[in-house]
Design an enzyme around this catalytic site. Structure first.
Site: not given
Length: 336
Positions: A258, A283, A140, A142, A138, A256, A193, A11
């Protein structure tokens, strides 16, 4: 106009193709999956990611690495972080050393504790100078980048020349790129993060409230800064886009991955079942292991990271680790 190849048609790689094309570059995408290559070239869509996005006809996809990498000015690595070493090793023989190499995947490698730029430096030794390697990180997602919604990110590299080149090549009116010379700080913030986003998802899934999430994000930022300080990062970097900025969007957005993993854990699902149902990589799962192991090895206190490690890898109930965090010994908020 620069010739840019994106390695990875997930993505984010697909979204960045739109950005780089808008910026006036000649863009190519390499994909491991031949069906993705065929669909991009014939239908101008990625059948697996961002399926509704229509790509410009002049963006071409390739399955053969050597063909894809001929006469390129920049190589952008958009593969999952745990595959970067393998993929970059495969293309090493195709490079002549003049190319700018940019990692956009966020993570800390298991066992070596290397950041993505450090992996590239090690793999490309003898081919590419360290000064030609950088990262673009940063807040961002997708889904928004692909639609050219306003986005701000950070370019960081081991030379100011490379930083400026990354900034110049990616910059568009809706994709603003800031320069930063603190590579390790940018990478630590952008990677750790993701662990905090898993924690934020657990809080939301378990309906623990906004107070808990505010505490998590604030103390999570403190852990990111603590790790960064040990590794030589600048504290101010963590107040910027790849620290607080990325933390905010990843902990709060429904885009997100995560946070989504954490949300489902908070609702009672098991990690293996969650991973098996996803077609994208979160990730933060592997990064949590790396950062927890690093903190133990270096005797650095990172209680939130260690708590999420217990949830992910030791199957400890999130409510039990929350109780452990809330009943730790009293502390000063800011140790002088």
């Amino acid at each position: 106009m620069r010739n840019v190849t994106i390695i990875g048609a997930g993505s984010f790689g697909t979204a960045l193709a739109m950005v780089l094309d808008t910026a006036g570059n000649k863009v190519q995408i390499w994909a491991r999956e031949k069906d993705i290559v065929d669909a991009i070239n014939s239908e101008h869509r990625n059948p697996n990611y961002l399926q509704d996005l229509e790509l410009p006809e002049h963006i071409k996809a390739y399955h053969d690495l050597e063909t894809c990498l001929q006469d390129q000015d920049m190589i952008v690595f958009a593969t999952p972080s745990h595959t970067l070493r393998e993929v970059s090793a495969k293309i090493k023989h195709c490079l002549d050393g003049h190319e700018i190499l940019v990692a956009v995947s966020k993570g800390i490698e298991n066992d070596t504790f290397m950041t993505m730029s450090q992996v590239l430096i090690e793999v490309m030794e003898g081919i590419t100078y360290e000064d030609n390697i950088g990262v673009l990180y940063g807040p961002s997602h997708a889904e928004e980048v692909a639609l050219l919604k306003p986005t701000t990110v950070v370019a960081a590299a081991y030379s100011s020349r490379t930083t400026r080149l990354i900034q110049e090549i990616f910059m568009t009116p809706m994709f603003r790129v800031y320069a930063n010379n603190d590579v390790i700080g940018v990478e630590i913030g952008g990677s750790v993060k993701n662990t905090m986003a898993i924690a934020a998802g657990i809080i939301d899934g378990a309906e623990l409230g906004d107070n808990a999430k505010a505490a998590l994000m604030t103390r999570g930022l403190h852990e990111m800064k603590r790790m960064g300080a040990v590794l030589g990062a600048h504290a101010d970097t963590f107040a910027g886009l790849t620290g607080m900025g990325d933390l905010i969007v990843t902990c709060t957005s429904t885009h997100s991955r995560n946070r989504s993993v954490g949300f489902r854990i908070g609702k009672g699902e098991k990690l293996d079942d969650i991973i098996n149902s996803m077609n994208m990589v979160a990730e933060g799962i592997k990064t949590t292991k790396s950062v927890r192991d690093w903190s133990v090895k270096n005797n650095i206190e990172m209680p939130i990271t260690c708590a999420i490690y217990k949830v992910l890898f030791e199957d400890v109930d999130p409510k039990d680790v929350l109780y452990e965090l809330m009943t730790r010994d009293p502390k000063e908020e800011i140790a002088i």
